[in-house]
Design an enzyme around this catalytic site. Structure first.
Site, PDB file in Angstrom:
ATOM      1  N   GLU A  82      -0.644  -4.496   3.897  1.00  0.00           N
ATOM      2  CA  GLU A  82      -1.289  -5.360   4.898  1.00  0.00           C
ATOM      3  C   GLU A  82      -1.083  -6.834   4.561  1.00  0.00           C
ATOM      4  O   GLU A  82      -1.884  -7.687   4.935  1.00  0.00           O
ATOM      5  CB  GLU A  82      -2.787  -5.046   5.025  1.00  0.00           C
ATOM      6  CG  GLU A  82      -3.092  -3.587   5.318  1.00  0.00           C
ATOM      7  CD  GLU A  82      -2.372  -3.051   6.543  1.00  0.00           C
ATOM      8  OE1 GLU A  82      -1.984  -3.853   7.406  1.00  0.00           O
ATOM      9  OE2 GLU A  82      -2.190  -1.826   6.632  1.00  0.00           O
ATOM     10  N   GLN A  86     -16.878  -8.609 -26.469  1.00  0.00           N
ATOM     11  CA  GLN A  86     -16.905  -7.521 -25.489  1.00  0.00           C
ATOM     12  C   GLN A  86     -17.700  -7.932 -24.256  1.00  0.00           C
ATOM     13  O   GLN A  86     -17.329  -7.610 -23.121  1.00  0.00           O
ATOM     14  CB  GLN A  86     -17.501  -6.262 -26.118  1.00  0.00           C
ATOM     15  CG  GLN A  86     -17.301  -4.986 -25.304  1.00  0.00           C
ATOM     16  CD  GLN A  86     -15.921  -4.368 -25.485  1.00  0.00           C
ATOM     17  OE1 GLN A  86     -15.005  -5.025 -25.969  1.00  0.00           O
ATOM     18  NE2 GLN A  86     -15.762  -3.118 -25.114  1.00  0.00           N
ATOM     19  N   LEU A 134       4.530  -0.084  11.167  1.00  0.00           N
ATOM     20  CA  LEU A 134       4.877  -1.479  11.416  1.00  0.00           C
ATOM     21  C   LEU A 134       6.020  -1.936  10.506  1.00  0.00           C
ATOM     22  O   LEU A 134       7.054  -2.404  10.970  1.00  0.00           O
ATOM     23  CB  LEU A 134       3.647  -2.371  11.206  1.00  0.00           C
ATOM     24  CG  LEU A 134       3.858  -3.879  11.318  1.00  0.00           C
ATOM     25  CD1 LEU A 134       4.298  -4.269  12.728  1.00  0.00           C
ATOM     26  CD2 LEU A 134       2.586  -4.627  10.924  1.00  0.00           C
ATOM     27  N   GLY A 189       1.963   5.406   5.567  1.00  0.00           N
ATOM     28  CA  GLY A 189       1.071   6.438   5.060  1.00  0.00           C
ATOM     29  C   GLY A 189       0.870   7.554   6.061  1.00  0.00           C
ATOM     30  O   GLY A 189       0.657   7.306   7.246  1.00  0.00           O
TER      31      GLY A 189
END
Length: 728
Positions: A479, A380, A170, A210
């Site tokens: 996307e 932490q 695309l 991809g």
């Protein structure tokens, strides 16, 4: 999930017998036992509550197959693989997955979550492999299925048997998010009943695709469809063969290549393609949204071009929902490593003396320092435990939104209730756009925080946190860029308000995510009612604040748009000028509210085991408060908060929840962490043998004890200062 290959009995929790123990065996005894004993809930019960035994068995099967198959063996030199070696190994593993045939149509129909689970299992092992498999079998395959018709069924069979290997093309070099401006053309030639696929300039080259770089033989290519009369009918999808499956050489007229090394996921070959008047049969048009007759007449079932365009790109909602799940996987991995490390890493601590009651004047004895796990430190806890809460909340959101999408796609097969389907599609689109942004950004921030929370050891590649961060990075972009996607969600929310005074109308959507907007006026008249720290320990206070925040930002966005238009600016400029401080935070707040609302609905029903409700409630409250602090200025600015005590109470509540969840943190990680082989992090192993595991991993590295190949350069006699001066 408990390690499938480590049946040694640990010392935590009640004894369990039978199938459950085989499915969820005890962890090996070790340094994490103390935290596991202190947990307030049974971890196995939590695992079975969140994922039924069918899903857990499926995960065990997938993980077990990879751990026992030599092709999936972990390589100590992992990061040292050359790019071509990395690509080859990833492809071979992808091919092996097809041979295992983990997923069948009956399985998916019986339990659709197996699809999401399978991709998650692969991603926990390696995102290059997961993405490669996903792009061919599902993105390419589903595009052919959803956009095509009966004439394309043969292609589906070839995809499932790997006779062909596909990709989804695309994006172009000069256009990504603005898909309407895609420039690749497909012109119909009726004399030969063919389409001519053409790239008009290098800026129209398909990029970042991809699987296209080295391995794809076919591509779903999006192009502007032109009929012979020169009329453009908009964006359509075509199946184009780009390589010969037998030789992997490019087809005539196709220039196809690799994008090169990336920041992460280098086992995946992202590629580009340029088409020079490539001819394909008319049947290669995926004709669900529009078709061309043999003599060149264009026909479509959609009267509105915008509806046709939306249907053409409908697959993107599915991809965005999948990316939410992918981001959650990265959250699980990063948080699992960091929490287990923090529970076993001991540093500093209170000083202890031999005699605490020495008389004045006595000689002081040397103080001895008792080191404690760094998870005991409040700082932490504050750094890590909100991300643990976010992992649980976003994981539930991901699964439920995926099931909503499955139902939506099933409903599309039924021709009745078109209005309901359209509304459901719009709502899923809005939730997927904002959810993808929220999940991918949360995972990205978590990976970095977890890396830093593990100190220098977190910087070692072998401990995987850097890989998790780099592999998650593209989730923020592909996307749809996150910031662009948030505009889609804010546009959806704004559509529920009129430009003038709000008309009294019923607001009811299929998923009920915006139903509270019906009471916008009443909600905006409210003030914060939580007056104590205890009030904020309940998620209901956060939900009320979020409803007010969404309504406030929605009204602010509407007013900003009106002001821009009254100033003479067109719609594009008005929307452009309303994003930063109005529409963008609106979409994010809506996403966070939706995630929190669904998570609260998970633990409140009577069917939720009583033993799990308290810890789930604390997770929900911590996620809600932590996310809400990102909007503190807006809450004060709009008048919902007043006085400094409200903000102080929120801060105190966050720290109190962190302190309580600290005791459950290791058990909560045990529920979601994959087996050690899959997690692949020496400092995050389930046995808690931090230093032993790390030292062993360091020594297993390639050439760690060898002298450098260029050692002779160091051995050459160095010039003295005097000789240097004489040369000068």
């Amino acid at each position: 999930m408990a390690p499938a290959s480590q049946p040694e009995a640990g010392r935590q929790g009640p004894s369990v017998e039978g199938p459950v123990l085989l499915l969820l065996p005890d962890f090996p005894p070790g340094a994490l036992d103390d935290y596991r004993r202190r947990a307030s809930f049974p971890w196995r019960e939590m695992a079975l509550f969140l994922e039924d035994d069918d899903i857990l068995r499926f995960k065990q099967r997938v993980f077990g197959a990879m751990e026992t198959d030599p092709l999936f063996a972990r390589h100590p030199s992992g990061g040292d693989l050359a790019l071509e070696e990395d690509r080859e190994l990833t492809f071979l593993r992808c091919k092996r997955l097809f041979e295992y045939d983990f997923l069948s149509a009956p399985q998916l129909l019986a339990n659709p979550l197996k699809f999401l689970t399978f991709i998650s299992c692969l991603g926990m092992y390696d995102w290059s492999l997961a993405t490669k498999y996903f792009l061919n079998a599902f993105v390419f395959g589903l595009a052919v299925q959803n956009f095509g018709s009966e004439r394309h069924l043969e292609l589906i069979q070839k995809i499932l048997t790997m006779e062909i290997f596909g990709c989804f093309a695309l994006t172009e070099l000069s256009h990504g998010s603005n898909t309407k401006a895609i420039r690749t053309t497909a012109t119909y030639a009726p004399d030969r009943q063919e389409f001519i696929i053409n790239t008009p300039s290098f800026e129209a080259a398909k990029v970042w695709v991809g699987n296209m770089g080295k391995t794809a033989t076919h591509a779903v290519v999006f192009a502007q469809l032109f009929t012979a009369d020169g009329q453009c009918h908009g964006l359509h999808a075509f199946v184009v063969q780009i390589r010969d499956p037998k030789t992997l050489l490019a087809m005539p007229g196709v220039m196809v290549g690799d994008m090169g090394r990336k920041l992460g996921q280098n086992g995946l070959d992202n590629g580009f393609a340029v088409f020079h008047r490539v001819r394909i049969p008319r049947s290669q048009l995926l004709n669900r949204t529009g078709d061309v007759s043999p003599d060149g007449v264009y026909r479509t079932p959609f009267k509105d071009a915008r509806q046709r365009f939306g249907a053409s790109l409908g697959a993107l909602s599915a991809a965005r929902v999948a990316i939410i799940g992918m981001s959650v996987v990265n959250l699980k991995l990063a948080v699992s490593v960091a929490v287990r490390f923090s529970a076993t890493r001991r540093q500093f601590g209170p000083a202890a003396t031999a005699d605490q009651n020495k008389e004045e004047g006595e000689e002081e004895e040397e103080e001895e320092e008792e080191e404690i796990p760094v998870l005991e430190y409040q700082l932490q806890q504050w750094r890590l435990l909100p991300y643990l809460a976010a992992t649980y909340a976003l994981d539930h959101f991901s699964r439920t939104l995926f099931l909503d999408l499955v139902r939506f796609q099933a409903d599309q097969m039924v021709k009745s209730q078109k209005h309901h389907q359209a509304e459901l599609g719009r709502e899923i689109h809005a939730l997927a756009c904002a959810g993808k942004a929220l999940a991918s950004w949360t995972a990205q921030h978590a990976a970095q925080e977890c890396r830093e929370a593990c100190g220098g050891h977190g910087y070692l590649e072998v401990n995987r946190l850097g890989t998790i961060r780099n592999d998650n990075d593209p989730n923020c972009t592909y996307e749809g860029d996150n910031n662009v996607l948030l505009q889609q969600t804010s546009n959806y929310l704004l559509s529920w308000l009129t430009s003038g005074p709000r008309e009294k109308k019923r607001i009811k959507t299929p998923l009920e995510s915006v139903n509270f907007l019906e009471d916008i006026d009443a909600i905006l008249g409210q003030k914060c009612r939580a007056s104590t720290v205890e009030d904020w320990l309940e998620s209901s206070a956060c939900l009320a604040a979020y409803k007010w925040l969404v309504c406030y930002l929605l009204r602010e966005s509407q007013q900003k748009l009106r002001q821009e238009r009254e100033a003479g600016r067109d719609d594009f400029e008005a929307r452009n000028n309303s994003q930063v401080f109005q529409c963008r935070p609106l979409a994010l707040a809506f996403a966070e509210h939706s995630v929190l609302q669904r998570f609260v609905e998970l633990y409140r029903p009577p069917r939720t085991p009583a033993s799990l409700r308290p810890v789930l409630a604390r997770l929900a409250a911590l996620y809600g408060l932590w996310a809400l602090t990102g909007h503190t200025a807006l809450l004060y600015q709009g008048g919902y908060f007043s006085g400094d005590q409200v903000g102080k109470n929120v801060q105190k509540a966050i720290l109190e929840l962190c302190s309580k969840l600290k005791e459950d943190a290791v058990a909560l990680v045990d529920v979601m962490a994959p087996p050690d082989f899959i997690l692949n992090s020496p400092i995050g192993r389930a046995d808690g043998q931090l230093y032993k595991n790390l030292w062993g991993a360091i020594l297993q590295g390639r050439h760690v004890l060898d002298r450098p190949s260029w050692w002779a350069e160091l051995a050459v006699k160095k010039p003295t200062l005097g000789s240097l001066e004489s040369k000068l």
